[in-house]
Design a protein around this motif. Structure first.
Motif: not given
Length: 375
Positions: A89-93, A227-229, A355-358
Motif C-alpha cells: 500500500l505504501t513503501g512500508t505498509v 517488523d510489525a503486525l 507508519w514509517t517505523d519499519g
C-alpha cells in the motif's frame, strides 16, 4: 483373497489446558470451557517439526499446506481457504487480503478447524455466536460438513451478514441487546447435551487456524516476517493466533525475532487499549456498550483479555485506537486504492496508514459487501 485395506485411525486429539489454573481435559469429551474457572481453553500442542519452504511449494494451495503446525490433518470440509495475496500500500505498509477467503472474511481460517473438529466428534448440533463474520463462516463450514448449525447474533447485525448465515442453511437467533448478551445466550445453548460450541473465543482450535495468517506471511516473504503486525482486536482471535505462530516459528529456528504486535481498537469500545496503557495485566472492568462502525471488534469484556495484553507486551508492541471518522475515511481511502473493505476491516489502515517505523502488515479481514460503505 487379500484382506481389505482399512485406513488407520486418526491420531488422538491434543488435550485442552486452561491457561488460568492448569486444568487439563480430553479434547474429545471436554466441556466447552474449563470446569474450574469457566474460562477458555488453550491447546497442549507442539508442531511436529520445522517447515521446509521448498517442500511447501509442492503442497495443496491452502492453509492445510502447513500440516506440521496444525493439530488436525487431512480435512474433509475444506473450501480451499488461505493463501491470500499480500500487496503493498505504501513503501512500508502492506495489506494481506483475507477478504478474498471463501466467506469473504479471515474467520474462515479458524472456522474450518472448528467444523472439522465437530465433524470428527459427531455432535447433534453446532452453535456459534458472532457479530456476523464468525457466524457466516461457521455456518458455511457446517454446511460443507453436513452439520446442523444455529448462529446467535446481536440485534443490529448487518443485514448482509444475517442473509449470508441463512443462505448457508443455518438457523439464525437474533438476540436483543449487545454482543455480550449474544454470547451469554449461545453459552446457555452450548450447555445442552449433544451440542458442540463452535466458539471462536473459547475453543483453541480456532486460534490454531488463525495462526496460518502468519505462516503465509513467513512463506511469502521468503522465510522472514515484517517488523510489525497490525491487527484489529475485539476477542483477539487473530492477534493470539499471530502470537502463537511467531512463537512457533522462533522456537523452530525459522525466524530470528518476533514482530511487534500493534493491536487496534475502535475508540468507542476500547477496554483492552485502556487496560494496556494503564499497565493492567487484566481488565479491571468491562467497557460500556457503545455504537461503533467497527462492529466486529466491539467487545466489552473479552474472555482472553489477560492473554491479549500479555501477548502485546511480550512482542514489544502497543495498542492504538481509531475514531469513527478515521474509520470512515480509511474505508474511503482503501476503496480509492482498489480495496473494498468492511468497516471493521479498515481499522488497522486507519491506525497505521502513515507508519514509517519499519515494515508493517495490515489485514483486510472482511469484504465491503458485508456492510456497505459507512454513512
Amino acid at each position: 483373497m487379500p484382506a481389505p485395506v482399512t485406513a488407520p485411525p486418526p491420531p488422538p486429539l491434543p488435550p485442552y489446558r486452561c491457561p488460568r489454573d492448569g486444568t487439563t481435559a480430553d479434547a474429545a469429551t471436554a466441556h466447552w470451557c474449563c470446569p474450574e474457572c469457566r474460562g477458555p481453553w488453550d491447546l497442549d500442542f507442539t508442531p511436529a517439526g520445522p517447515l521446509d519452504r521448498n517442500t511447501l511449494a509442492r503442497r495443496v494451495n491452502s492453509l492445510w499446506r502447513y500440516r506440521e503446525a496444525l493439530p488436525l490433518a487431512d480435512p474433509a470440509v475444506s473450501l480451499g481457504e488461505g493463501r491470500t495475496p499480500l500487496v503493498a500500500l505504501t513503501g512500508t505498509v502492506s495489506a494481506k487480503l483475507d477478504h478474498l477467503m471463501p466467506t469473504l472474511s479471515f474467520k474462515d481460517r479458524g472456522a474450518v478447524m472448528l467444523a472439522e473438529l465437530a465433524r470428527r466428534l459427531g455432535p447433534d448440533r453446532v452453535v456459534a455466536d458472532s457479530s456476523g463474520n464468525a457466524g457466516t463462516s461457521v455456518a458455511a463450514y457446517c454446511a460443507r460438513a453436513g452439520l446442523p448449525c444455529t448462529v446467535y447474533v446481536p440485534e443490529g447485525t448487518s443485514a448482509k451478514k444475517t442473509e449470508q448465515i441463512r443462505a448457508h442453511g443455518a438457523r439464525l437467533e437474533i438476540v436483543p441487546g449487545d454482543r455480550t448478551a449474544t454470547a451469554l445466550a449461545a453459552r446457555a445453548a452450548a450447555d445442552e447435551p449433544g451440542t458442540f460450541y463452535a466458539s471462536h473465543v473459547f475453543n483453541p482450535y480456532f486460534l490454531h487456524g488463525t495462526k496460518t495468517y502468519v505462516y503465509e506471511l513467513w512463506e511469502d516473504l521468503g522465510g522472514r516476517l515484517p517488523d510489525a503486525l497490525a491487527v484489529p482486536v475485539g476477542n483477539g482471535t487473530l492477534l493470539l493466533g499471530a502470537a502463537l505462530a511467531t512463537a512457533e516459528l522462533l522456537a523452530q529456528g525459522l525466524v530470528d525475532r518476533r514482530p511487534a504486535l500493534i493491536a487496534v481498537q475502535a475508540e468507542a469500545v476500547s477496554p483492552l487499549a485502556a487496560g494496556f496503557h494503564a499497565g493492567a495485566a487484566a481488565l479491571r472492568q468491562p467497557a460500556a456498550p457503545a455504537p461503533t462502525l467497527a462492529e466486529g471488534i466491539a467487545i466489552a469484556d473479552p474472555p482472553r483479555a489477560a492473554q491479549i495484553l500479555a501477548a502485546v507486551r511480550e512482542s514489544g508492541g502497543t495498542f492504538r485506537t481509531v475514531t469513527e471518522e478515521q474509520i470512515r475515511e480509511a474505508q474511503r481511502d482503501l476503496a480509492r486504492r482498489g480495496l473494498y473493505a468492511e468497516t471493521t476491516a479498515v481499522a488497522c489502515w486507519a491506525a497505521v496508514g502513515g507508519w514509517t517505523d519499519g515494515s508493517v502488515v495490515v489485514p483486510v479481514c472482511g469484504a465491503g459487501l458485508k456492510t456497505g460503505m459507512a454513512a
